[in-house]
Design a protein around this motif. Structure first.
Motif, PDB file in Angstrom:
ATOM      1  N   PRO A 222       2.303  -4.189   5.625  1.00  0.00           N
ATOM      2  CA  PRO A 222       3.230  -4.122   4.495  1.00  0.00           C
ATOM      3  C   PRO A 222       2.634  -5.030   3.277  1.00  0.00           C
ATOM      4  CG  PRO A 222       4.374  -4.424   6.490  1.00  0.00           C
ATOM      5  CD  PRO A 222       3.140  -4.701   6.579  1.00  0.00           C
ATOM      6  N   VAL A 223       2.051  -6.261   3.781  1.00  0.00           N
ATOM      7  CA  VAL A 223       1.566  -7.152   2.596  1.00  0.00           C
ATOM      8  C   VAL A 223       0.491  -6.419   1.788  1.00  0.00           C
ATOM      9  CG1 VAL A 223       0.262  -9.415   2.153  1.00  0.00           C
ATOM     10  CG2 VAL A 223       2.071  -9.223   4.245  1.00  0.00           C
ATOM     11  N   PHE A 224      -0.359  -5.672   2.456  1.00  0.00           N
ATOM     12  CA  PHE A 224      -1.562  -4.922   1.874  1.00  0.00           C
ATOM     13  C   PHE A 224      -1.003  -4.029   0.726  1.00  0.00           C
ATOM     14  CE2 PHE A 224      -4.051  -1.181   0.989  1.00  0.00           C
ATOM     15  CZ  PHE A 224      -5.227  -1.566   0.994  1.00  0.00           C
ATOM     16  N   PHE A 225       0.167  -3.358   0.901  1.00  0.00           N
ATOM     17  CA  PHE A 225       0.723  -2.431   0.145  1.00  0.00           C
ATOM     18  C   PHE A 225       1.761  -3.208  -0.839  1.00  0.00           C
ATOM     19  CE2 PHE A 225      -0.387   0.218   3.618  1.00  0.00           C
ATOM     20  CZ  PHE A 225      -1.242   1.287   3.019  1.00  0.00           C
TER      21      PHE A 225
ATOM     22  N   HIS B 250       0.404   8.314  -3.056  1.00  0.00           N
ATOM     23  CA  HIS B 250      -0.314   9.112  -2.164  1.00  0.00           C
ATOM     24  C   HIS B 250      -0.307   8.433  -0.906  1.00  0.00           C
ATOM     25  CE1 HIS B 250      -4.328   9.987  -0.094  1.00  0.00           C
ATOM     26  NE2 HIS B 250      -3.738  11.302  -0.227  1.00  0.00           N
ATOM     27  N   ASP B 251      -0.272   7.129  -0.596  1.00  0.00           N
ATOM     28  CA  ASP B 251      -0.153   6.363   0.563  1.00  0.00           C
ATOM     29  C   ASP B 251       1.420   6.750   1.013  1.00  0.00           C
ATOM     30  OD1 ASP B 251      -2.755   5.291   0.399  1.00  0.00           O
ATOM     31  OD2 ASP B 251      -2.069   3.544  -0.666  1.00  0.00           O
ATOM     32  N   LEU B 252       2.136   6.654   0.314  1.00  0.00           N
ATOM     33  CA  LEU B 252       3.525   6.635   0.632  1.00  0.00           C
ATOM     34  C   LEU B 252       3.982   8.052   1.231  1.00  0.00           C
ATOM     35  CD1 LEU B 252       5.158   4.663  -2.236  1.00  0.00           C
ATOM     36  CD2 LEU B 252       5.531   3.886   0.143  1.00  0.00           C
ATOM     37  N   GLY B 253       3.389   9.058   0.572  1.00  0.00           N
ATOM     38  CA  GLY B 253       3.566  10.551   0.828  1.00  0.00           C
ATOM     39  C   GLY B 253       2.884  10.701   2.346  1.00  0.00           C
ATOM     40  N   HIS B 254       2.057   9.978   2.742  1.00  0.00           N
ATOM     41  CA  HIS B 254       1.310  10.220   4.071  1.00  0.00           C
ATOM     42  C   HIS B 254       2.000   9.305   5.209  1.00  0.00           C
ATOM     43  CE1 HIS B 254      -1.524  13.211   3.327  1.00  0.00           C
ATOM     44  NE2 HIS B 254      -2.082  12.425   2.353  1.00  0.00           N
TER      45      HIS B 254
ATOM     46  N   LEU C 284      11.898   6.824  -1.062  1.00  0.00           N
ATOM     47  CA  LEU C 284      12.472   6.324  -2.490  1.00  0.00           C
ATOM     48  C   LEU C 284      11.333   5.587  -3.220  1.00  0.00           C
ATOM     49  CD1 LEU C 284      14.603   5.630  -4.604  1.00  0.00           C
ATOM     50  CD2 LEU C 284      15.132   3.636  -2.995  1.00  0.00           C
ATOM     51  N   MET C 285      10.754   4.841  -2.543  1.00  0.00           N
ATOM     52  CA  MET C 285       9.228   4.314  -3.220  1.00  0.00           C
ATOM     53  C   MET C 285       8.314   5.266  -3.774  1.00  0.00           C
ATOM     54  SD  MET C 285       9.909   1.109  -3.589  1.00  0.00           S
ATOM     55  CE  MET C 285       8.291   0.750  -4.475  1.00  0.00           C
ATOM     56  N   GLN C 286       8.082   6.378  -2.985  1.00  0.00           N
ATOM     57  CA  GLN C 286       7.222   7.550  -3.327  1.00  0.00           C
ATOM     58  C   GLN C 286       7.839   7.907  -4.720  1.00  0.00           C
ATOM     59  OE1 GLN C 286       6.720  10.844  -1.277  1.00  0.00           O
ATOM     60  NE2 GLN C 286       4.695  11.450  -2.059  1.00  0.00           N
TER      61      GLN C 286
ATOM     62  N   PHE D  30       7.055   6.064 -12.457  1.00  0.00           N
ATOM     63  CA  PHE D  30       5.703   5.412 -12.951  1.00  0.00           C
ATOM     64  C   PHE D  30       4.879   6.404 -13.479  1.00  0.00           C
ATOM     65  CE2 PHE D  30       7.457   1.860 -10.947  1.00  0.00           C
ATOM     66  CZ  PHE D  30       7.057   0.655 -11.974  1.00  0.00           C
ATOM     67  N   LYS D  31       4.825   7.874 -13.188  1.00  0.00           N
ATOM     68  CA  LYS D  31       3.659   8.695 -13.467  1.00  0.00           C
ATOM     69  C   LYS D  31       4.314   9.737 -14.130  1.00  0.00           C
ATOM     70  CE  LYS D  31       0.256   9.751 -11.309  1.00  0.00           C
ATOM     71  NZ  LYS D  31      -0.759   9.233 -12.499  1.00  0.00           N
TER      72      LYS D  31
END
Length: 466
Positions: A168-171, A218-222, A234-236, A243-244
């Motif tokens: 989680p820290v990485f993200f 993309h990370d959150l979708g996978h 929710l974060m995705q 944001f996009k």
């Protein structure tokens, strides 16, 4: 927990009254008299289904391969046969991905695309209609059983090494990067005003934020970064839609098809660019035989610079996202995408006005577009494209995907999409682990004579044009 279910001929308990989609065959090839059967299902606490062998109908690959239409879809997963016809429209990843594998073994793609198998098994259980006959191989006969076996063993090894566990820290650091960039852009325009130098600088900040938001969604979708899947989803939505300014559902359904049938025409939407670009060796032949020539395709590598690079994000993706949202009635996505524009009008509207703010948004997307286009196309466009070949999962990804050399800049610039081979073999693996598993993947490829392609970044960009 013991559950007693009755399985009709279609194998679907999603809707009552669903019609039988095909006859059942015993091991001797003769159809079951009434095409219906009752089986008892025991759902063990660990999520596995234990079913008496004699209660399941036996099928040959020849029979299963007949059920490969949109109105008649069977899948094989771990030698079990499932009829997903009546449930396909409810599939969270979209109904297309199930149809793409209808009549085939889907064991490895099923394992690759799902994070939580215990939940998925609850959906599969009522769709079970039988299993492969004992004399049938686990995959279609033309596939390399040893390659499939070795890949599945590699996956078990990586699972034992916790390579599918996200840090989680990485993200969180990457989330912080996006929020800091957005905040800096807002502070600069409020402090320095809307001069052209400031506008250029904040546009660059917002462009980096847009690209990094793309990588995060993309990370959150996978994969599952958060403990609760609802927070992950929710974060995705926040990263993609807020944001996009793009539809999350549209992206997920499109991207799932790209992963399950990479570079397979017309199943992979990323290589089906309609009348504008003809990719690979098959599409030009198809258009040539039909005498279709909307554009001078011999010059497509030139107009790619003025159409493909700058317009992918601000025009093509935006229009397709809007079209899908409204025609598919994704009203929640419409609300979140609207929040993207509302936020920009509140933040930048006092300085640029409504029209100026819209210009700022699309100027940022114009800058973002070449970045995203080059990164997403460099690992697939130069690789093999074909019609459906029904390769095994490993071969599908190795033939159609390549890597770009690792460096701190390449990792950040591409969002670790420079490890596309590892990402496509293991879509639910967090990207910070790709470099750790790369040696094992290369060893598997060498063992089976599969070419593992890796290039410098600039060479990969050039290969798009070539």
């Amino acid at each position: 927990m013991t559950l007693e279910d009755k399985h009709p001929g279609s194998g679907s308990l999603v809707e009552e009254g669903h019609q039988n989609m095909g006859e059942k065959y015993q091991a001797n090839g003769k159809p079951v008299a009434n095409g219906r059967g009752e089986v008892s299902v025991k759902q063990e606490s660990n999520g596995r289904c234990a079913m008496p062998r004699e209660s399941l109908n036996m099928y040959s690959w020849q029979e299963i391969q007949k059920h490969n239409q949109k109105t008649d879809q069977w899948l094989v997963i771990n030698r079990k046969v499932y009829n997903v016809t009546g449930w396909a429209h409810k599939h969270p990843g979209g109904n297309q991905v199930l149809n793409h594998y209808a009549g085939e073994d889907a064991t490895d793609v099923f394992r690759a695309m799902h994070v939580n198998l215990d939940i998925v098994k609850l959906y599969l259980k009522p769709l079970l209609i039988g299993e492969l006959a004992p004399e049938e191989p686990s995959q279609e006969k033309h596939k390399s059983s040893q390659l499939v076996k070795d890949f599945q063993e590699l996956r078990r090894t990586l699972e034992a090494m916790n390579m599918f566990s996200a840090n989680p820290v990485f993200f969180l650091l990457h989330f912080a990067q996006v929020f800091i960039l957005e905040t800096l852009a807002w502070l600069m325009v409020w402090y320095f005003g809307s001069g052209w130098l400031v506008t250029i600088f904040i546009s660059l900040l917002l462009t980096i934020s847009q690209v990094q938001s793309s990588y995060l969604q993309h990370d959150l979708g996978h994969l599952s970064i958060f403990t609760k899947s609802k927070w992950n989803h929710l974060m995705q939505i926040i990263m993609m839609s807020h944001f996009k300014g793009l539809s999350t559902k549209w992206w997920n359904y499109r991207h799932s098809q790209h992963h399950v049938k990479t570079n397979i025409y017309p199943k992979d939407p990323d290589i089906d660019m309609g009348a504008l670009f003809l990719l690979g060796e098959l599409q030009p032949v198809k258009f040539g035989k039909m005498k279709i020539k909307y554009i001078n395709y011999e010059k497509q590598h030139l107009y790619f610079y003025i159409v493909g690079l700058p317009l992918l994000m601000p025009i093509y993706f935006n229009l397709e996202s809007i079209y899908v949202m409204f025609f598919q009635s994704y009203w929640m996505d419409v609300a979140w995408v609207s929040s993207f524009y509302i936020r920009h009008f509140i933040t930048f509207g006092p300085f640029y006005g409504i029209f100026g703010t819209i210009l700022l948004i699309y100027f940022v997307k114009l800058i973002e577009s070449p970045w995203i286009t080059l990164v997403t196309q460099m690992s697939h466009i130069p690789m093999k494209m074909s019609n459906e070949q029904n390769w095994d999962w490993v071969s599908t990804q190795i033939f159609t995907t390549c890597n770009v050399e690792q460096s701190l800049f390449n990792d950040w610039f591409t969002g670790h999409l420079n490890f596309q081979i590892e990402h496509h073999l293991f879509p639910t693996m967090p990207r910070h682990n790709f470099h750790k598993v790369q040696p094992l993947v290369r060893s598997l490829c060498a063992q089976h004579g599969l070419q593992y392609v890796k290039k410098p970044l600039l060479e990969a960009f050039g290969d798009i044009i070539r």
